[in-house]
Design an enzyme around this catalytic site. Structure first.
Site, PDB file in Angstrom:
ATOM      1  N   LYS A  22       0.839  -1.208   0.000  1.00 51.22           N
ATOM      2  CA  LYS A  22       0.000   0.000   0.000  1.00 51.22           C
ATOM      3  C   LYS A  22       0.870   1.254   0.000  1.00 51.22           C
ATOM      4  CE  LYS A  22      -3.022   0.618   3.515  1.00 51.22           C
ATOM      5  NZ  LYS A  22      -2.921   1.929   4.201  1.00 51.22           N
ATOM      6  N   SER A  23       1.874   1.294   0.865  1.00 49.28           N
ATOM      7  CA  SER A  23       2.725   2.488   0.945  1.00 49.28           C
ATOM      8  C   SER A  23       3.403   2.771  -0.395  1.00 49.28           C
ATOM      9  CB  SER A  23       3.815   2.284   2.003  1.00 49.28           C
ATOM     10  OG  SER A  23       3.249   2.247   3.283  1.00 49.28           O
ATOM     11  N   GLY A  95      -5.281   7.790   5.641  1.00 48.31           N
ATOM     12  CA  GLY A  95      -4.371   8.757   6.251  1.00 48.31           C
ATOM     13  C   GLY A  95      -3.151   9.015   5.382  1.00 48.31           C
ATOM     14  N   ARG A 123      -8.677  11.720  12.934  1.00 48.82           N
ATOM     15  CA  ARG A 123      -7.227  11.527  13.081  1.00 48.82           C
ATOM     16  C   ARG A 123      -6.476  12.854  13.049  1.00 48.82           C
ATOM     17  NH1 ARG A 123      -5.370   6.677   9.354  1.00 48.82           N
ATOM     18  NH2 ARG A 123      -3.557   6.847  10.736  1.00 48.82           N
ATOM     19  N   ASP A 321       2.005  -1.311  11.758  1.00 51.16           N
ATOM     20  CA  ASP A 321       0.649  -1.704  11.334  1.00 51.16           C
ATOM     21  C   ASP A 321       0.328  -3.156  11.684  1.00 51.16           C
ATOM     22  OD1 ASP A 321       0.216   0.812  10.306  1.00 51.16           O
ATOM     23  OD2 ASP A 321       0.857   0.264   8.279  1.00 51.16           O
ATOM     24  N   ARG A 352      -6.193   1.450  18.219  1.00 48.86           N
ATOM     25  CA  ARG A 352      -5.973   0.001  18.096  1.00 48.86           C
ATOM     26  C   ARG A 352      -5.644  -0.675  19.419  1.00 48.86           C
ATOM     27  NH1 ARG A 352      -3.072  -0.062  12.086  1.00 48.86           N
ATOM     28  NH2 ARG A 352      -5.073  -0.022  10.982  1.00 48.86           N
ATOM     29  N   ARG A 399      -7.646  -3.343   9.583  1.00 51.28           N
ATOM     30  CA  ARG A 399      -6.720  -4.306  10.204  1.00 51.28           C
ATOM     31  C   ARG A 399      -7.339  -4.968  11.440  1.00 51.28           C
ATOM     32  NH1 ARG A 399      -2.645  -3.649   6.714  1.00 51.28           N
ATOM     33  NH2 ARG A 399      -2.028  -1.502   6.209  1.00 51.28           N
TER      34      ARG A 399
HETATM   35  C1  S3P Z   1       2.546   4.802   6.257  1.00 47.38           C
HETATM   36  C2  S3P Z   1       3.097   5.151   7.474  1.00 47.38           C
HETATM   37  C3  S3P Z   1       2.571   4.685   8.768  1.00 47.38           C
HETATM   38  C4  S3P Z   1       1.617   3.504   8.610  1.00 47.38           C
HETATM   39  C5  S3P Z   1       0.651   3.713   7.486  1.00 47.38           C
HETATM   40  C6  S3P Z   1       1.382   3.906   6.173  1.00 47.38           C
HETATM   41  C7  S3P Z   1       3.145   5.317   5.018  1.00 47.38           C
HETATM   42  O1  S3P Z   1       1.841   5.751   9.374  1.00 47.38           O
HETATM   43  O2  S3P Z   1       0.912   3.283   9.813  1.00 47.38           O
HETATM   44  O3  S3P Z   1      -0.219   2.604   7.377  1.00 47.38           O
HETATM   45  O4  S3P Z   1       2.828   4.818   3.928  1.00 47.38           O
HETATM   46  O5  S3P Z   1       3.972   6.242   5.109  1.00 47.38           O
HETATM   47  P1  S3P Z   1       2.543   6.820  10.352  1.00 47.38           P
HETATM   48  O6  S3P Z   1       3.381   7.726   9.537  1.00 47.38           O
HETATM   49  O7  S3P Z   1       1.376   7.538  10.982  1.00 47.38           O
HETATM   50  O8  S3P Z   1       3.317   6.010  11.351  1.00 47.38           O
END
Ligand code: S3P
Length: 439
Positions: A22-23, A95, A123, A321, A352, A399
């Site tokens: 996903k990232s 997010g 958030r 995560d 969570r 999740r």
């Molecule tokens: C992500 C960073 C993480 C992770 C999110 C994806 C990213 O969040 O929890 O699912 O793709 O950069 P945080 O930056 O809030 O830790």
């Protein structure tokens, strides 16, 4: 709402391939949309979160097109040339889309309104509003620095040197993406390393980016702005955060043996594998290779008698995560698992710590919730009771839903989850894969 009872099952057997990370998928779309010319992406995660990013980049002028399963073509507009979106950008549950795109808009002469679902609207966005305001962006946010918010970019933006106050790859990436169209050098100091996909991919697209370690051991990332990004061909590796649910399911279900193909093993993401091995989990890495510049392997996972451990809080950023899935493994292990240093889990898609403590308790696990972690007394491999009354509440958190599905397999009565729809944000084929392995 789409409730579902996940029933007790026999062993998991077979081979699956997890969808794209996903990232990396978010970043692949964003950076391709900023390169001049045509990029090609294969293995893209087609979950709702990434589709929200694709729609936003289209709304800001890029041509983003699906040409086959996981196969996308993007015509970028060039750094500095994003267009004013005509309507609010709907970020859904995502997010990552919100925070990274706020970074992009912050250094363009445009303004954008960001909206999202009930979970996203709770958030905190202050963590990105602060550095982006220092760069010159003007933000009009809802109470508490939340969505809906409108961000007006600065032109030109001001380069900053920013020390990350929270371990967050999203905040780091927002500032780096803002730095792309900012004259001069943007500097980020990262005391605790987080996932480094932005750094790897920005360099891959031709940005001038350097990483050094300072005297205190912090990572110092510098990026030269007014960058020219070159279009790329990107193969997205499989998502270790999606593999996590099947890793745990195969470890806890007696008789299981599965292979999960194509799992990204970037060291900034692989914490869960270390922790599960410390607990006694049999996880083998087969066929190690590089995909899209990231280490990848196929994971062979066998049922194992897990033992509770004290999880080192320093490993948390590399499995941030994966805690919901780890909590399920701990609930079925022998003895006590102690986790700490997990305050960040309270501001994910749901809180969570509370939500998983409540859900696992409802399924018969013994959990103590602390301020910054959970303490879990495992069953020693005996199945959980499962739920007989009300379904467990997932609070729009994909999740949580997937973790409790795994708990259902390892229970006497099954576990009823109140809503499975959020699973589609990150892992639309989760339920099909689960059915295939338990058939
Ligand atoms: C992500 C960073 C993480 C992770 C999110 C994806 C990213 O969040 O929890 O699912 O793709 O950069 P945080 O930056 O809030 O830790």
């Amino acid at each position: 709402m789409r409730p579902r009872r996940f029933l007790p099952s026999g062993p998991l057997k077979g081979t699956i391939r997890v969808p794209g990370d996903k990232s990396i998928s978010h970043r692949a779309i964003m950076l391709s949309a900023l390169a001049v010319g045509e990029s090609r992406i294969t293995g893209l995660l087609e979950g709702e979160d990434v589709l929200a990013t694709a729609a936003a980049m289209r709304a800001m002028g890029a041509a983003v097109e699906r040409i086959g399963e996981g196969e996308w073509r993007v015509h970028g507009v060039g750094v500095g040339a994003l267009l004013q979106p005509e309507a609010p950008l709907d970020m859904g549950n995502s997010g990552t889309s919100t925070r990274l795109l706020m970074g992009l808009v912050a250094s363009h002469p445009i303004s954008a309104t960001f909206i999202g679902d009930a979970s996203l609207s709770k958030r905190p966005m202050g963590r990105v509003i602060e550095p982006l305001s220092l760069m010159g962006a003007a933000v009009d946010a809802s109470e508490g620095g939340r969505l809906p918010l409108t961000l007006r970019g600065a032109s030109p933006a001001v380069p900053i040197s920013y020390r990350l106050p929270v371990a967050s790859a999203q905040v780091k990436s927002a500032v780096l993406l803002a730095g792309l169209n900012t004259p001069g050098i943007t500097t980020l100091i990262e005391p605790v390393p987080t996932r480094d996909h932005s750094e790897r991919m920005l360099a891959g697209f031709g940005a001038e980016l350097n990483v050094e370690i300072d005297d205190d051991g912090a990572r110092v990332i510098t990026l030269r702005g007014e960058a020219d990004l070159k279009p790329q061909t990107i193969d997205v590796p499989g998502d270790p955060s999606s593999a996590a649910f099947f890793l745990v399911a195969a470890l806890v279900m007696p008789g299981s043996e599965i292979v999960i193909e194509n799992v990204g093993l970037n060291p900034t993401r692989a914490g869960l594998i270390h922790v599960l091995r410390q607990m006694g989990g049999a996880i083998e890495e087969l066929n190690p290779r590089l995909v899209g510049g990231e280490p990848v392997a196929d994971l062979k996972v066998r049922h194992s008698a897990l033992r509770g451990i004290e999880v080192d809080p320093a490993i948390a950023p590399s499995m941030i995560d994966e805690f919901p899935a780890l909590f399920v493994a701990a609930a079925l292990a022998e003895g006590r698992t102690v986790t700490s240093g997990l305050d960040e889990l309270r501001v994910k898609e749901s809180d969570r710590l509370t939500v998983m403590a409540d859900a696992l308790t409802a399924a018969g696990a013994r959990i103590e919730e602390r301020e910054d972690g959970l303490v879990i007394e495992g069953t020693g491999g005996e199945p959980l009771a499962g739920t007989s009354g009300a379904p467990v509440a997932t609070h729009l958190d994909h999740r949580v839903a997937m973790s409790m599905a795994v708990a259902g397999l390892a229970s006497c009565e099954g576990v009823e989850v109140d809503d499975t729809r959020p699973i589609a944000t990150s892992f639309p084929v989760f339920e099909d894969l689960l059915e295939g392995l338990t058939a």
